[in-house]
Design an enzyme around this catalytic site. Structure first.
Site, PDB file in Angstrom:
ATOM      1  N   SER A 160      95.814  80.443  25.706  1.00  0.00           N
ATOM      2  CA  SER A 160      96.974  80.068  24.896  1.00  0.00           C
ATOM      3  C   SER A 160      96.584  79.244  23.671  1.00  0.00           C
ATOM      4  O   SER A 160      95.668  78.416  23.717  1.00  0.00           O
ATOM      5  CB  SER A 160      97.921  79.237  25.773  1.00  0.00           C
ATOM      6  OG  SER A 160      98.866  78.572  24.986  1.00  0.00           O
TER       7      SER A 160
ATOM      8  N   GLU B 151      98.141  76.822  22.808  1.00  0.00           N
ATOM      9  CA  GLU B 151      98.370  75.415  23.170  1.00  0.00           C
ATOM     10  C   GLU B 151      97.043  74.678  23.375  1.00  0.00           C
ATOM     11  O   GLU B 151      97.004  73.455  23.339  1.00  0.00           O
ATOM     12  CB  GLU B 151      99.205  75.320  24.449  1.00  0.00           C
ATOM     13  CG  GLU B 151     100.691  75.518  24.233  1.00  0.00           C
ATOM     14  CD  GLU B 151     101.328  74.431  23.378  1.00  0.00           C
ATOM     15  OE1 GLU B 151     101.319  73.261  23.794  1.00  0.00           O
ATOM     16  OE2 GLU B 151     101.815  74.744  22.282  1.00  0.00           O
TER      17      GLU B 151
ATOM     18  N   TYR C 229      99.744  71.319  30.562  1.00  0.00           N
ATOM     19  CA  TYR C 229      99.622  72.784  30.469  1.00  0.00           C
ATOM     20  C   TYR C 229      98.417  73.166  29.606  1.00  0.00           C
ATOM     21  O   TYR C 229      97.582  73.994  29.993  1.00  0.00           O
ATOM     22  CB  TYR C 229     100.907  73.380  29.886  1.00  0.00           C
ATOM     23  CG  TYR C 229     100.792  74.847  29.531  1.00  0.00           C
ATOM     24  CD1 TYR C 229     100.911  75.841  30.497  1.00  0.00           C
ATOM     25  CD2 TYR C 229     100.560  75.245  28.203  1.00  0.00           C
ATOM     26  CE1 TYR C 229     100.795  77.189  30.159  1.00  0.00           C
ATOM     27  CE2 TYR C 229     100.455  76.582  27.866  1.00  0.00           C
ATOM     28  CZ  TYR C 229     100.572  77.555  28.837  1.00  0.00           C
ATOM     29  OH  TYR C 229     100.452  78.878  28.508  1.00  0.00           O
TER      30      TYR C 229
HETATM   31  P1  NAP Z   1     106.346  83.806  32.250  1.00  0.00           P
HETATM   32  O1  NAP Z   1     107.424  84.691  31.769  1.00  0.00           O
HETATM   33  O2  NAP Z   1     106.637  82.366  32.522  1.00  0.00           O
HETATM   34  O3  NAP Z   1     105.738  84.470  33.584  1.00  0.00           O
HETATM   35  C1  NAP Z   1     104.888  83.751  34.441  1.00  0.00           C
HETATM   36  C2  NAP Z   1     104.594  84.603  35.669  1.00  0.00           C
HETATM   37  O4  NAP Z   1     103.715  83.875  36.539  1.00  0.00           O
HETATM   38  C3  NAP Z   1     105.821  84.979  36.497  1.00  0.00           C
HETATM   39  O5  NAP Z   1     105.690  86.314  36.924  1.00  0.00           O
HETATM   40  C4  NAP Z   1     105.723  84.030  37.686  1.00  0.00           C
HETATM   41  O6  NAP Z   1     106.352  84.523  38.847  1.00  0.00           O
HETATM   42  C5  NAP Z   1     104.210  84.002  37.872  1.00  0.00           C
HETATM   43  N1  NAP Z   1     103.724  82.885  38.689  1.00  0.00           N
HETATM   44  C6  NAP Z   1     103.982  81.562  38.507  1.00  0.00           C
HETATM   45  N2  NAP Z   1     103.359  80.841  39.458  1.00  0.00           N
HETATM   46  C7  NAP Z   1     102.708  81.721  40.250  1.00  0.00           C
HETATM   47  C8  NAP Z   1     101.895  81.579  41.397  1.00  0.00           C
HETATM   48  N3  NAP Z   1     101.638  80.394  41.949  1.00  0.00           N
HETATM   49  N4  NAP Z   1     101.353  82.697  41.960  1.00  0.00           N
HETATM   50  C9  NAP Z   1     101.616  83.904  41.440  1.00  0.00           C
HETATM   51  N5  NAP Z   1     102.419  84.112  40.363  1.00  0.00           N
HETATM   52  C10 NAP Z   1     102.940  83.021  39.780  1.00  0.00           C
HETATM   53  O7  NAP Z   1     105.106  83.825  31.232  1.00  0.00           O
HETATM   54  P2  NAP Z   1     104.786  84.848  30.023  1.00  0.00           P
HETATM   55  O8  NAP Z   1     105.461  84.368  28.802  1.00  0.00           O
HETATM   56  O9  NAP Z   1     104.957  86.236  30.505  1.00  0.00           O
HETATM   57  O10 NAP Z   1     103.236  84.545  29.810  1.00  0.00           O
HETATM   58  C11 NAP Z   1     102.233  85.235  30.546  1.00  0.00           C
HETATM   59  C12 NAP Z   1     100.958  84.423  30.544  1.00  0.00           C
HETATM   60  O11 NAP Z   1     100.528  84.216  29.197  1.00  0.00           O
HETATM   61  C13 NAP Z   1     101.087  83.025  31.135  1.00  0.00           C
HETATM   62  O12 NAP Z   1      99.841  82.714  31.752  1.00  0.00           O
HETATM   63  C14 NAP Z   1     101.282  82.119  29.936  1.00  0.00           C
HETATM   64  O13 NAP Z   1     100.847  80.807  30.230  1.00  0.00           O
HETATM   65  C15 NAP Z   1     100.402  82.819  28.925  1.00  0.00           C
HETATM   66  N6  NAP Z   1     100.778  82.681  27.508  1.00  0.00           N
HETATM   67  C16 NAP Z   1     102.056  82.976  27.114  1.00  0.00           C
HETATM   68  C17 NAP Z   1     102.370  82.901  25.765  1.00  0.00           C
HETATM   69  C18 NAP Z   1     103.759  83.246  25.270  1.00  0.00           C
HETATM   70  O14 NAP Z   1     104.086  82.847  24.127  1.00  0.00           O
HETATM   71  N7  NAP Z   1     104.565  83.981  26.031  1.00  0.00           N
HETATM   72  C19 NAP Z   1     101.380  82.561  24.824  1.00  0.00           C
HETATM   73  C20 NAP Z   1     100.087  82.288  25.282  1.00  0.00           C
HETATM   74  C21 NAP Z   1      99.784  82.370  26.628  1.00  0.00           C
HETATM   75  P3  NAP Z   1     107.932  84.254  39.171  1.00  0.00           P
HETATM   76  O15 NAP Z   1     108.679  85.395  38.517  1.00  0.00           O
HETATM   77  O16 NAP Z   1     107.957  84.291  40.648  1.00  0.00           O
HETATM   78  O17 NAP Z   1     108.287  82.918  38.575  1.00  0.00           O
HETATM   79  O1  F7E Z   2     108.368  75.234  22.214  1.00  0.00           O
HETATM   80  C1  F7E Z   2     110.074  72.807  20.005  1.00  0.00           C
HETATM   81  C2  F7E Z   2     109.036  72.257  20.968  1.00  0.00           C
HETATM   82  O2  F7E Z   2     108.764  75.680  24.640  1.00  0.00           O
HETATM   83  C3  F7E Z   2     108.038  75.541  20.879  1.00  0.00           C
HETATM   84  C4  F7E Z   2     104.711  78.930  25.999  1.00  0.00           C
HETATM   85  O3  F7E Z   2     104.909  80.323  26.094  1.00  0.00           O
HETATM   86  O4  F7E Z   2     103.863  79.118  23.770  1.00  0.00           O
HETATM   87  C5  F7E Z   2     104.843  78.498  24.556  1.00  0.00           C
HETATM   88  O5  F7E Z   2     104.718  77.081  24.490  1.00  0.00           O
HETATM   89  C6  F7E Z   2     108.330  74.350  19.983  1.00  0.00           C
HETATM   90  C7  F7E Z   2     107.787  73.010  20.486  1.00  0.00           C
HETATM   91  O6  F7E Z   2     106.913  76.899  23.379  1.00  0.00           O
HETATM   92  C8  F7E Z   2     113.255  72.694  21.722  1.00  0.00           C
HETATM   93  O7  F7E Z   2     108.944  70.837  20.864  1.00  0.00           O
HETATM   94  C9  F7E Z   2     112.467  72.064  19.813  1.00  0.00           C
HETATM   95  O8  F7E Z   2     107.208  72.309  19.416  1.00  0.00           O
HETATM   96  O9  F7E Z   2     109.217  77.502  22.960  1.00  0.00           O
HETATM   97  P1  F7E Z   2     108.404  76.363  23.364  1.00  0.00           P
HETATM   98  P2  F7E Z   2     105.474  76.206  23.392  1.00  0.00           P
HETATM   99  O10 F7E Z   2     105.524  74.819  23.891  1.00  0.00           O
HETATM  100  O11 F7E Z   2     104.877  76.414  22.041  1.00  0.00           O
HETATM  101  C10 F7E Z   2     102.513  78.821  24.144  1.00  0.00           C
HETATM  102  C11 F7E Z   2     101.589  79.594  23.224  1.00  0.00           C
HETATM  103  C12 F7E Z   2     102.257  79.011  25.586  1.00  0.00           C
HETATM  104  O12 F7E Z   2     101.146  79.318  25.994  1.00  0.00           O
HETATM  105  C13 F7E Z   2     103.330  78.579  26.528  1.00  0.00           C
HETATM  106  O13 F7E Z   2     103.166  79.187  27.806  1.00  0.00           O
HETATM  107  O14 F7E Z   2     109.748  74.198  19.901  1.00  0.00           O
HETATM  108  N1  F7E Z   2     111.450  72.674  20.485  1.00  0.00           N
HETATM  109  N2  F7E Z   2     113.568  72.070  20.541  1.00  0.00           N
HETATM  110  C14 F7E Z   2     111.915  73.064  21.672  1.00  0.00           C
HETATM  111  N3  F7E Z   2     111.306  73.724  22.690  1.00  0.00           N
HETATM  112  C15 F7E Z   2     112.053  74.018  23.785  1.00  0.00           C
HETATM  113  N4  F7E Z   2     111.478  74.692  24.801  1.00  0.00           N
HETATM  114  N5  F7E Z   2     113.379  73.662  23.874  1.00  0.00           N
HETATM  115  C16 F7E Z   2     114.029  72.991  22.868  1.00  0.00           C
HETATM  116  O15 F7E Z   2     115.211  72.662  22.974  1.00  0.00           O
END
Ligand code: NAP
Ligand code: F7E
Length: 322
Positions: A123, A125, A147
């Site tokens: 990520s 992050e 995280y």
């Molecule tokens: P998501 O919608 O939150 O999905 C997370 C998945 O992980 C769900 O299927 C959840 O199952 C499963 N999970 C959680 N805890 C588990 C455990 N203990 N054992 C097995 N499965 C478990 O996340 P996403 O947005 O699809 O992201 C996919 C991956 O990419 C994650 O690793 C995330 O950190 C990473 N990532 C996401 C982004 C983004 O912007 N979306 C960017 C960079 C990296 P349940 O359905 O049971 O909750």
């Molecule tokens: O926040 C600001 C908050 O929670 C984005 C995950 O998929 O991407 C995601 O992490 C920004 C932050 O995503 C609200 O402070 C303002 O600056 O949508 P977010 P994230 O933290 O960037 C990365 C790449 C991952 O890997 C993660 O799994 O938005 N913000 N107001 C808010 N954020 C939330 N959630 N809610 C608010 O009300």
């Protein structure tokens, strides 16, 4: 027919990746954790085409069992505790799943089927308090949340297993990507869903935190293709995936509200409960390595993504209240 195991198949990315791999002719095995309620909302349209098996990143023997039973060509580890604010409330669980869970899965592969190609969902992050702009594969990490710290561990253990045991293990450093399937708690979905609710008269305000932070947002459907491309290379390498364009949360609000003819200033309320103990101020990818080696480029940009998400939420909510 190659076999792929997806952990996190019930999540946003898991559902798009499963559809993508099915279209390529894969046998898709989805690992899901046991729950008292069904969590298959995002994969109900493909449920008859995939195999679901129980497993949990907390539980080593369940991972061994999955690898032993299917001996997959590819494993995509998408499962994680992925919501950044929760990682401050549940730092130990986040470390167990998002960090150590990766070691458990890599151990299962190393011991049982080291030929398996492994993708780790890393990520942006990890860049946190960024050391340079834009961020590339060589930018140092400075995570700002439990995280982010867990993902840094997961990244390095993936690199380490590649270098120690010659596994084909890669880390995709993906920047924020959303879609109409994004969880409601993430900011781009929270805003688009909120806009649709306001437009339909279901509420009259949207409470948010920091509007000034900047992210590089892309479309999840584009990003799962990059995951697959990384595993088709001759050599295992890590890649940054993003659009190369950054926008503030405020700009996202402006665009989403104006798409339905509203002004965000009339509805958005800033609420301290959504501020974070430590913020990531700006993220923007340098995806040039992926563009060059993988021939990958995002097809949907920021405007297209936000409009698609608002339109889908409007459609869905209108059906619900009909
Ligand atoms: P998501 O919608 O939150 O999905 C997370 C998945 O992980 C769900 O299927 C959840 O199952 C499963 N999970 C959680 N805890 C588990 C455990 N203990 N054992 C097995 N499965 C478990 O996340 P996403 O947005 O699809 O992201 C996919 C991956 O990419 C994650 O690793 C995330 O950190 C990473 N990532 C996401 C982004 C983004 O912007 N979306 C960017 C960079 C990296 P349940 O359905 O049971 O909750
Ligand atoms: O926040 C600001 C908050 O929670 C984005 C995950 O998929 O991407 C995601 O992490 C920004 C932050 O995503 C609200 O402070 C303002 O600056 O949508 P977010 P994230 O933290 O960037 C990365 C790449 C991952 O890997 C993660 O799994 O938005 N913000 N107001 C808010 N954020 C939330 N959630 N809610 C608010 O009300």
């Amino acid at each position: 027919m190659p076999t792929a195991i997806i952990t996190g198949i019930t999540g946003q990315d898991g559902s798009y990746l499963a559809e993508f791999l099915l279209a390529k002719g894969y046998e898709v095995i989805g690992m899901v954790r046991r729950s008292s309620t069904v969590t298959f909302q995002r994969i109900k349209q493909i449920q008859d085409d995939i195999t679901i098996i129980q497993g949990d990143l907390h539980d080593q023997s369940s991972l061994v069992d999955v690898i032993e039973r299917y001996r997959p060509q590819e494993v995509y580890n998408l499962a994680a505790q992925s919501f950044v604010p929760t990682s401050w409330n549940q730092p130990v669980l986040t470390g167990e799943v998002t960090a150590l869970g990766v070691t458990r899965l890599l151990e299962a592969i190393r011991l049982i089927n080291p030929e398996t190609r492994f993708y780790q969902a890393s990520s942006s992050e990890m860049f946190g308090k960024v050391r340079e702009v834009p961020q590339s594969e060589s930018t140092p990490f400075y995570p700002r949340s439990p995280y982010g710290v867990a993902k840094v561990y997961a990244h390095w253990i993936t690199v380490n297993y590649r270098e120690s045991y010659d596994l084909f293990a890669v880390s995709g450093l993906l920047f924020n990507h959303g879609s109409p399937r994004r969880g409601l708690e993430f900011v781009e979905r929270k805003i688009c869903h909120g806009v649709a609710r306001i437009k339909l008269g279901l509420t009259d305000e949207l409470r948010l935190g920091n509007l000034d932070s900047r992210r590089d947002w892309g479309f999840a459907g584009d990003y799962v293709e990059a995951m697959w491309l990384m595993l088709q290379r001759d050599a295992a390498e890590d890649y940054v995936i993003g659009t190369g364009v950054t926008h503030s949360v405020r700009e996202l609000c402006e665009l989403a509200f104006s798409h339905v003819g509203l002004d965000y200033k009339d509805y958005v309320v800033q609420d301290p409960q959504f501020y974070r103990p430590a913020e990531v101020d700006i993220l923007v990818a340098d995806p040039s390595k992926a563009i060059k080696d993988l021939n990958w480029e995002p097809k949907i940009g920021f405007d297209g993504l936000v409009q698609m998400m608002v339109d889908e939420d409007l459609k869905r909510l209108a059906l619900e209240i009909d």
